[in-house]
Every structure is written in structure tokens, then in C-alpha cells.
Scaffold this motif. Structure first.
Motif, PDB file in Angstrom:
ATOM      1  N   ASP A 130       0.809  -1.223   0.000  1.00 51.02           N
ATOM      2  CA  ASP A 130       0.000   0.000   0.000  1.00 51.02           C
ATOM      3  C   ASP A 130       0.839   1.269   0.000  1.00 51.02           C
ATOM      4  N   LEU A 131       1.960   1.261   0.720  1.00 54.55           N
ATOM      5  CA  LEU A 131       2.793   2.461   0.787  1.00 54.55           C
ATOM      6  C   LEU A 131       3.338   2.833  -0.588  1.00 54.55           C
ATOM      7  N   THR A 132       3.875   1.846  -1.305  1.00 53.10           N
ATOM      8  CA  THR A 132       4.427   2.115  -2.634  1.00 53.10           C
ATOM      9  C   THR A 132       3.338   2.541  -3.603  1.00 53.10           C
ATOM     10  N   VAL A 133       2.205   1.852  -3.572  1.00 51.57           N
ATOM     11  CA  VAL A 133       1.093   2.204  -4.465  1.00 51.57           C
ATOM     12  C   VAL A 133       0.645   3.635  -4.222  1.00 51.57           C
ATOM     13  N   ASP A 134       0.484   4.017  -2.964  1.00 53.15           N
ATOM     14  CA  ASP A 134       0.062   5.382  -2.638  1.00 53.15           C
ATOM     15  C   ASP A 134       1.065   6.409  -3.167  1.00 53.15           C
ATOM     16  N   GLU A 135       2.352   6.111  -3.001  1.00 51.69           N
ATOM     17  CA  GLU A 135       3.382   7.061  -3.440  1.00 51.69           C
ATOM     18  C   GLU A 135       3.393   7.221  -4.957  1.00 51.69           C
ATOM     19  N   LEU A 136       3.240   6.109  -5.680  1.00 48.44           N
ATOM     20  CA  LEU A 136       3.209   6.186  -7.141  1.00 48.44           C
ATOM     21  C   LEU A 136       1.970   6.930  -7.624  1.00 48.44           C
ATOM     22  N   CYS A 137       0.838   6.672  -6.991  1.00 50.91           N
ATOM     23  CA  CYS A 137      -0.412   7.313  -7.410  1.00 50.91           C
ATOM     24  C   CYS A 137      -0.449   8.796  -7.073  1.00 50.91           C
ATOM     25  N   GLU A 138       0.272   9.204  -6.051  1.00 49.30           N
ATOM     26  CA  GLU A 138       0.246  10.606  -5.630  1.00 49.30           C
ATOM     27  C   GLU A 138       1.281  11.455  -6.354  1.00 49.30           C
ATOM     28  N   THR A 139       2.132  10.836  -7.137  1.00 48.20           N
ATOM     29  CA  THR A 139       3.152  11.589  -7.871  1.00 48.20           C
ATOM     30  C   THR A 139       2.551  12.145  -9.148  1.00 48.20           C
ATOM     31  N   ARG A 140       2.363  13.446  -9.191  1.00 46.61           N
ATOM     32  CA  ARG A 140       1.707  14.097 -10.325  1.00 46.61           C
ATOM     33  C   ARG A 140       2.732  14.802 -11.207  1.00 46.61           C
ATOM     34  N   TYR A 141       2.293  15.160 -12.404  1.00 41.79           N
ATOM     35  CA  TYR A 141       3.198  15.863 -13.306  1.00 41.79           C
ATOM     36  C   TYR A 141       2.543  17.129 -13.838  1.00 41.79           C
ATOM     37  N   LEU A 142       3.377  18.029 -14.332  1.00 38.11           N
ATOM     38  CA  LEU A 142       2.927  19.295 -14.897  1.00 38.11           C
ATOM     39  C   LEU A 142       3.535  19.443 -16.290  1.00 38.11           C
ATOM     40  N   VAL A 143       2.834  20.137 -17.176  1.00 38.80           N
ATOM     41  CA  VAL A 143       3.357  20.434 -18.509  1.00 38.80           C
ATOM     42  C   VAL A 143       3.621  21.927 -18.576  1.00 38.80           C
ATOM     43  N   ARG A 144       4.866  22.281 -18.805  1.00 38.62           N
ATOM     44  CA  ARG A 144       5.230  23.700 -18.874  1.00 38.62           C
ATOM     45  C   ARG A 144       4.781  24.320 -20.193  1.00 38.62           C
ATOM     46  N   ALA A 145       4.891  25.637 -20.271  1.00 40.12           N
ATOM     47  CA  ALA A 145       4.449  26.358 -21.464  1.00 40.12           C
ATOM     48  C   ALA A 145       5.207  25.908 -22.715  1.00 40.12           C
ATOM     49  N   ASN A 146       6.429  25.466 -22.553  1.00 41.62           N
ATOM     50  CA  ASN A 146       7.225  25.010 -23.701  1.00 41.62           C
ATOM     51  C   ASN A 146       6.949  23.551 -24.064  1.00 41.62           C
ATOM     52  N   GLY A 147       5.976  22.925 -23.370  1.00 43.21           N
ATOM     53  CA  GLY A 147       5.610  21.549 -23.666  1.00 43.21           C
ATOM     54  C   GLY A 147       6.410  20.506 -22.924  1.00 43.21           C
ATOM     55  N   LYS A 148       7.390  20.926 -22.127  1.00 37.31           N
ATOM     56  CA  LYS A 148       8.219  19.984 -21.381  1.00 37.31           C
ATOM     57  C   LYS A 148       7.480  19.503 -20.127  1.00 37.31           C
ATOM     58  N   ILE A 149       7.687  18.235 -19.794  1.00 38.19           N
ATOM     59  CA  ILE A 149       7.013  17.603 -18.656  1.00 38.19           C
ATOM     60  C   ILE A 149       7.940  17.573 -17.449  1.00 38.19           C
ATOM     61  N   ILE A 150       7.387  17.921 -16.279  1.00 39.02           N
ATOM     62  CA  ILE A 150       8.139  17.887 -15.030  1.00 39.02           C
ATOM     63  C   ILE A 150       7.247  17.301 -13.932  1.00 39.02           C
ATOM     64  N   LEU A 151       7.840  16.540 -13.038  1.00 36.19           N
ATOM     65  CA  LEU A 151       7.091  16.035 -11.891  1.00 36.19           C
ATOM     66  C   LEU A 151       6.992  17.122 -10.836  1.00 36.19           C
ATOM     67  N   GLU A 152       5.934  17.089 -10.056  1.00 31.55           N
ATOM     68  CA  GLU A 152       5.792  18.066  -8.985  1.00 31.55           C
ATOM     69  C   GLU A 152       6.908  17.862  -7.955  1.00 31.55           C
ATOM     70  N   PRO A 153       7.241  18.899  -7.182  1.00 29.50           N
ATOM     71  CA  PRO A 153       8.286  18.770  -6.163  1.00 29.50           C
ATOM     72  C   PRO A 153       7.942  17.714  -5.121  1.00 29.50           C
ATOM     73  N   LYS A 154       8.962  17.054  -4.615  1.00 26.77           N
ATOM     74  CA  LYS A 154       8.740  16.022  -3.603  1.00 26.77           C
ATOM     75  C   LYS A 154       8.069  16.578  -2.352  1.00 26.77           C
ATOM     76  N   ASP A 155       8.364  17.842  -2.026  1.00 25.32           N
ATOM     77  CA  ASP A 155       7.773  18.441  -0.828  1.00 25.32           C
ATOM     78  C   ASP A 155       6.255  18.467  -0.914  1.00 25.32           C
ATOM     79  N   GLU A 156       5.709  18.663  -2.111  1.00 20.34           N
ATOM     80  CA  GLU A 156       4.261  18.699  -2.270  1.00 20.34           C
ATOM     81  C   GLU A 156       3.660  17.298  -2.104  1.00 20.34           C
ATOM     82  N   ILE A 157       4.382  16.297  -2.613  1.00 20.86           N
ATOM     83  CA  ILE A 157       3.922  14.912  -2.428  1.00 20.86           C
ATOM     84  C   ILE A 157       3.970  14.555  -0.944  1.00 20.86           C
TER      85      ILE A 157
END
Length: 222
Positions: A137-164
Motif C-alpha cells: 500500500d505504501l508504494t502504491v500510494d506514493e506512485l499514485c500521488e506523484t503528479r506531473y505538470l506540462v510547462r508552457a514550452n511543452g516539457k514535462i516535469i514532476l511536482e516537487p517532492k515536498d508537495e507529495i
């Protein structure tokens, strides 16, 4: 669920991912994959970095991994350096250089840094049937809570660990260790027939439910 994707590789290639923590609430997590199946995941906390390096080397020996992936930046730098000094120089195993916050490994990559590149690589390997995620459950929760953002230039970045960490109440150490282990599979060396047979005997049956959530929520792909 990741177990719905049949595994394709049976080499056997063994990779060890190490997410390093020092003191405080975070954990150092060691995740070992054999041809995409999790052979073991263990964690420690509040250890000196050299102790963590020694534990990683011991775990590598026990699991017969041909690569260790550890982030060479931040607190992981000392562990990566110590492990490189322990390499036997005969190609039996090696330390794979990984730098989550640095630019991706390919110039034409759609990702901002190696962390995002590795997470999406792990997602792709799961969908292709080359890897399965840890089921706890711990690993599943961590993987599911890791979100990503798409910047204006189209590049993909994961949200900061502090937010997770703020949402989960802990750092996604298990998810990071699993992702690094998957990343290491592309550098792992296939074992001999005898070693492969021994590892196959120790691996769980493919019909067992050993997966973690994937799809719209898996890894926070939302």
C-alpha cells in the motif's frame, strides 16, 4: 493494475535501485528487480551514509544485481561515491550514474529532468510488460500521488517532492527506489543459464497479483 501487463523479458537481468536518506523521518529504500519483477524491497532509517552504502553493497551481493542505481546528487552523492570505490572493475556489477534534478539523458527529450524521464520510462516499461510495480500500500500510494505538470514550452516535469510529502505525510522513497530499479534494467547484464534458473525459481508466479495501481491514477498520471 500492472499485473494485467504480461512480462516479456526473462533474461534474467537484475537491478538494484537505492533511494538515500540520512537522518530525520525519511527512509533509505532498496528495491531489487529481476526482469521487471520485484524480488525484494527493504528500508532503513537514521543511518550514516557509509552504513547505507555498505547495506546497498551487501544487498546487491545477496540479490546478484549487475547494476546499482543511486542518485549522485544531494545526500546520495556520498553513497554513490563509496559504491564506485567498491566496484570490482571486472564488469560483474557497476554503479549507474543518475541525477534526478539534472537535464535528461537525451537532447530531444520531452522531459525537464532525469527524474521525470525515469518516471515516464518506468510507466512505459510497465505498459509494455517489461516491469511490474511493488504491490504494498505504501508504494502504491506514493506512485499514485506523484503528479506531473506540462510547462508552457511543452516539457514535462514532476511536482516537487515536498508537495507529495505534504499530501502523504512522508517522502515517496519507495516509489523513487522502484523507479530507479526499473531505470537500471536497461543497463543490467543478463545472467548465465545457471544463475537465471536459480533466480527464476525464486521469483513469484506470473499469475500472482503482484502489481500496483496503474492507468489514470497510476503514478499520478492525471
Amino acid at each position: 493494475r500492472s499485473w494485467q501487463y504480461p512480462l516479456r523479458d526473462r533474461g534474467v537481468r537484475v537491478s538494484l535501485g537505492v533511494d538515500v536518506a540520512e537522518f530525520g523521518d525519511d527512509e533509505s529504500v532498496f528495491c531489487c528487480l529481476a526482469d521487471g519483477l520485484v524480488r525484494g524491497m527493504t528500508s532503513t532509517s537514521k543511518h550514516e551514509l557509509m552504513d547505507t552504502a555498505g547495506r546497498a553493497a551487501l544487498y546487491r551481493t545477496q540479490q546478484r544485481a549487475s547494476v546499482i542505481v543511486v542518485d549522485r546528487l544531494g545526500v546520495g552523492a556520498g553513497v554513490a561515491s563509496a559504491l564506485r570505490e567498491l566496484e570490482d572493475g571486472r564488469g560483474h556489477w557497476t554503479v549507474v550514474s543518475f541525477a534526478g534534478s539534472e537535464k535528461p539523458t537525451r537532447d530531444d527529450s520531452p522531459y525537464v529532468n532525469q527524474r521525470a524521464e525515469a518516471y515516464f520510462f518506468a510507466r512505459e516499461q510497465l505498459h509494455l510488460g517489461h516491469a511490474r510495480a511493488q504491490q504494498d500500500d505504501l508504494t502504491v500510494d506514493e506512485l499514485c500521488e506523484t503528479r506531473y505538470l506540462v510547462r508552457a514550452n511543452g516539457k514535462i516535469i514532476l511536482e516537487p517532492k515536498d508537495e507529495i510529502k505534504e499530501r502523504l505525510g512522508r517522502s515517496p522513497d519507495r516509489a523513487d527506489a522502484w523507479v530507479m530499479a526499473v531505470w537500471g534494467l536497461q543497463f543490467a547484464v543478463s545472467r548465465s543459464d545457471g544463475e537465471a534458473t536459480a533466480l527464476e525459481d525464486a521469483m513469484p508466479d506470473e499469475d500472482m497479483d503482484v502489481g500496483a495501481g496503474s492507468g489514470s491514477r497510476g503514478f499520478g498520471w492525471r
